[in-house]
Design a protein around this motif. Structure first.
Motif, PDB file in Angstrom:
ATOM      1  N   UNK A   1      44.618   1.578   3.029  1.00  0.00           N
ATOM      2  CA  UNK A   1      45.912   1.531   3.732  1.00  0.00           C
ATOM      3  C   UNK A   1      47.050   1.434   2.712  1.00  0.00           C
TER       4      UNK A   1
ATOM      5  N   UNK B   1      41.209   7.199  -5.901  1.00  0.00           N
ATOM      6  CA  UNK B   1      41.800   6.965  -7.231  1.00  0.00           C
ATOM      7  C   UNK B   1      42.598   5.659  -7.194  1.00  0.00           C
TER       8      UNK B   1
ATOM      9  N   UNK C   1      43.016   8.821  -2.412  1.00  0.00           N
ATOM     10  CA  UNK C   1      42.905   7.460  -1.908  1.00  0.00           C
ATOM     11  C   UNK C   1      41.957   6.651  -2.794  1.00  0.00           C
TER      12      UNK C   1
ATOM     13  N   UNK D   1      45.494   6.733   9.156  1.00  0.00           N
ATOM     14  CA  UNK D   1      45.699   5.281   9.188  1.00  0.00           C
ATOM     15  C   UNK D   1      45.027   4.660  10.427  1.00  0.00           C
TER      16      UNK D   1
ATOM     17  N   UNK E   1      30.480   6.070   1.693  1.00  0.00           N
ATOM     18  CA  UNK E   1      30.384   6.568   0.301  1.00  0.00           C
ATOM     19  C   UNK E   1      31.280   5.751  -0.622  1.00  0.00           C
TER      20      UNK E   1
ATOM     21  N   UNK F   1      32.789  13.183  -6.047  1.00  0.00           N
ATOM     22  CA  UNK F   1      32.167  12.564  -4.862  1.00  0.00           C
ATOM     23  C   UNK F   1      33.045  12.588  -3.618  1.00  0.00           C
ATOM     24  N   UNK F   2      34.357  12.811  -3.799  1.00  0.00           N
ATOM     25  CA  UNK F   2      35.249  12.723  -2.634  1.00  0.00           C
ATOM     26  C   UNK F   2      36.096  13.992  -2.509  1.00  0.00           C
ATOM     27  N   UNK F   3      36.354  14.352  -1.258  1.00  0.00           N
ATOM     28  CA  UNK F   3      37.093  15.589  -1.002  1.00  0.00           C
ATOM     29  C   UNK F   3      38.554  15.476  -1.430  1.00  0.00           C
ATOM     30  N   UNK F   4      39.068  16.559  -2.011  1.00  0.00           N
ATOM     31  CA  UNK F   4      40.477  16.545  -2.406  1.00  0.00           C
ATOM     32  C   UNK F   4      41.354  17.188  -1.333  1.00  0.00           C
ATOM     33  N   UNK F   5      40.737  17.583  -0.222  1.00  0.00           N
ATOM     34  CA  UNK F   5      41.532  18.188   0.851  1.00  0.00           C
ATOM     35  C   UNK F   5      41.442  17.401   2.155  1.00  0.00           C
ATOM     36  N   UNK F   6      40.286  16.758   2.411  1.00  0.00           N
ATOM     37  CA  UNK F   6      40.110  16.039   3.674  1.00  0.00           C
ATOM     38  C   UNK F   6      40.969  14.778   3.692  1.00  0.00           C
ATOM     39  N   UNK F   7      41.701  14.626   4.788  1.00  0.00           N
ATOM     40  CA  UNK F   7      42.592  13.466   4.894  1.00  0.00           C
ATOM     41  C   UNK F   7      42.039  12.457   5.895  1.00  0.00           C
ATOM     42  N   UNK F   8      42.310  11.213   5.660  1.00  0.00           N
ATOM     43  CA  UNK F   8      41.844  10.154   6.560  1.00  0.00           C
ATOM     44  C   UNK F   8      43.084   9.486   7.164  1.00  0.00           C
TER      45      UNK F   8
ATOM     46  N   UNK G   1      47.536   4.849   1.377  1.00  0.00           N
ATOM     47  CA  UNK G   1      48.231   5.683   2.377  1.00  0.00           C
ATOM     48  C   UNK G   1      49.724   5.378   2.408  1.00  0.00           C
TER      49      UNK G   1
ATOM     50  N   UNK H   1      37.636   8.733 -12.831  1.00  0.00           N
ATOM     51  CA  UNK H   1      38.402   9.746 -12.086  1.00  0.00           C
ATOM     52  C   UNK H   1      37.540  10.991 -11.859  1.00  0.00           C
TER      53      UNK H   1
ATOM     54  N   UNK I   1      30.312   3.654  -3.888  1.00  0.00           N
ATOM     55  CA  UNK I   1      31.004   3.853  -5.174  1.00  0.00           C
ATOM     56  C   UNK I   1      31.443   2.511  -5.755  1.00  0.00           C
TER      57      UNK I   1
ATOM     58  N   UNK J   1      35.073  10.257  -9.136  1.00  0.00           N
ATOM     59  CA  UNK J   1      35.725  10.263  -7.813  1.00  0.00           C
ATOM     60  C   UNK J   1      35.935  11.702  -7.338  1.00  0.00           C
ATOM     61  N   UNK J   2      36.409  12.550  -8.255  1.00  0.00           N
ATOM     62  CA  UNK J   2      36.668  13.945  -7.864  1.00  0.00           C
ATOM     63  C   UNK J   2      35.382  14.670  -7.481  1.00  0.00           C
TER      64      UNK J   2
ATOM     65  N   UNK K   1      46.851  10.478   0.621  1.00  0.00           N
ATOM     66  CA  UNK K   1      46.147  10.567   1.896  1.00  0.00           C
ATOM     67  C   UNK K   1      44.868  11.390   1.888  1.00  0.00           C
ATOM     68  N   UNK K   2      44.530  12.025   0.766  1.00  0.00           N
ATOM     69  CA  UNK K   2      43.238  12.718   0.755  1.00  0.00           C
ATOM     70  C   UNK K   2      42.181  11.728   0.268  1.00  0.00           C
ATOM     71  N   UNK K   3      40.919  12.038   0.572  1.00  0.00           N
ATOM     72  CA  UNK K   3      39.833  11.128   0.174  1.00  0.00           C
ATOM     73  C   UNK K   3      39.891  10.795  -1.323  1.00  0.00           C
ATOM     74  N   UNK K   4      40.004  11.846  -2.160  1.00  0.00           N
ATOM     75  CA  UNK K   4      39.931  11.588  -3.607  1.00  0.00           C
ATOM     76  C   UNK K   4      41.171  10.840  -4.112  1.00  0.00           C
TER      77      UNK K   4
END
Lengths: 123, 234
Positions: A45, A60, A58, B196, A15, B187-194, A48, B181, A19, B184-185, A53-56
């Motif tokens: 990275x 931004x 990151x 390293x 995604x 389309x992307x989760x504000x809670x799910x973390x990815x 991070x 912005x 974007x 992005x908000x 660390x959240x998708x949104x």
């Protein structure tokens, strides 16, 4: 590392690539998927590293980094980026807002200088 | 449980000079021709259960009386450098144009007070972009989890210095960023973390072409079509 988390991350990267391709058409048109993915992961990275660390959050930061010149880390006029990202005084939301404000000012200044030059050339 | 909101926290704001029409500049109060009057200023008040208010504001050392002789032009590079010492002052005599008062509990009061006192004892260096009066005031009030007014575009005093001349151009740039912005908000989760490690792992993996339902549907449709062609060619 769970399969679920890996799948979610893959979807996120997919995604995020979509974007970037739709937001930065010119910059991405000559970039193949593999190169774009790896650049995106490097930018994630970086995000991070500064605690985004959240998708949104990151994204931004990724979106913001794509707006800067490639050599921004070597240019003194962009020192504020590092200042803001490493600030211990601001939370992530404040940092993003501060980055946007400072960037808007830089864009305005550049545009202002450009129009002044054009005015001088017209004379 | 009772909601004992017997204390107060106040956000005070002095407008940057350029936001006040010249004819009104000294109508409400006398404004000094100092940096603060040009750039604007933010500071906070803390009122305890007995109604006693203490007012704190963060300044660059350029504001100290011993630096009064410095011209605005001399002060500006110091404010930008990030190498100049900051300090927390008693701002009870500072002028202000706007204020926002929050009724808070003694527990929230203690949280803000403890942060402010810590900063007062060990003030950070001042930086007009990242460690200015607004950042101090917001960070202090954040300690109590207060919902603060969104930061206006020019929340950094330097932008005020640059003046209204750039306002429209900067506003346009900020609007573009705001649009991105918002996208992005959405389309992307504000809670799910990815993590390293997962990201690093993906770097070594070949890029997949199909992840979403649309692509899967397209692939299924493609397979059906080719099966149909195969069938018809028999």
């Amino acid at each position: 590392m769970s399969k679920q988390a890996e799948l979610e991350a893959e979807r996120f990267i997919h995604r995020a690539m979509q974007y970037l391709r739709s937001t930065f058409r010119e910059q991405t048109q000559d970039t193949d998927d593999e190169t774009l993915k790896n650049k995106l992961i490097d930018d994630c990275q970086t995000a991070l590293k500064y605690g985004f660390d959240t998708e949104s959050d990151m994204m931004m930061i990724v979106d913001f980094l794509w707006r800067l010149p490639a050599d921004y880390t070597d240019r003194s006029e962009y020192e504020w980026v590092q200042d803001i990202l490493t600030s211990e005084e601001m939370d992530n939301e404040m940092k993003i807002d501060a980055l946007h404000n400072a960037f808007a000012m830089v864009c305005a200044l550049q545009e202002d200088e450009q129009s002044k030059k054009e005015q001088l050339n017209d004379r | 449980m009772t909601d004992n909101r017997s204390c107060k926290a106040t956000l005070y704001l002095e407008s940057p000079g350029f936001l006040i029409p010249a004819r009104l500049k000294n109508a409400v109060m006398k404004r000094e021709a100092d940096v603060g009057a040009v750039t604007g200023h933010a500071f906070i008040g803390l009122t305890d259960q007995n109604g006693k208010e203490t007012v704190y504001g963060f300044h660059a050392a350029t504001a100290l009386p011993e630096n009064e002789h410095l011209s605005f032009k001399e002060k500006l590079p110091l404010l930008i450098s990030g190498q100049y010492q900051g300090f927390i002052a008693d701002d009870s005599k500072e002028p202000y144009d706007d204020k926002m008062v929050y009724r808070i509990t003694p527990d929230q009061y203690d949280k803000i007070k403890s942060y402010v006192e810590k900063e007062k004892a060990h003030p950070p260096k001042y930086n007009i972009f990242s460690k200015n009066c607004v950042v101090f005031a917001y960070k202090a009030l954040h300690q109590a989890g207060l919902k603060l007014p969104p930061q206006p575009m020019f929340h950094n005093p330097i932008s005020a210095v640059l003046g209204i001349r750039l306002y429209e151009k900067a506003h346009k740039a900020k609007q573009n960023l705001k649009k991105s912005a918002a996208e992005i908000l959405s389309r992307f989760s504000s809670t799910r973390k990815i993590s390293r490690d997962i990201l690093q792992g993906l770097k070594n993996k070949p890029t997949k072409q199909a992840f979403g339902i649309k692509t899967v549907a397209a692939a299924v449709a493609g397979n059906t079509l080719s099966a149909l062609r195969k069938h018809l060619s028999r």
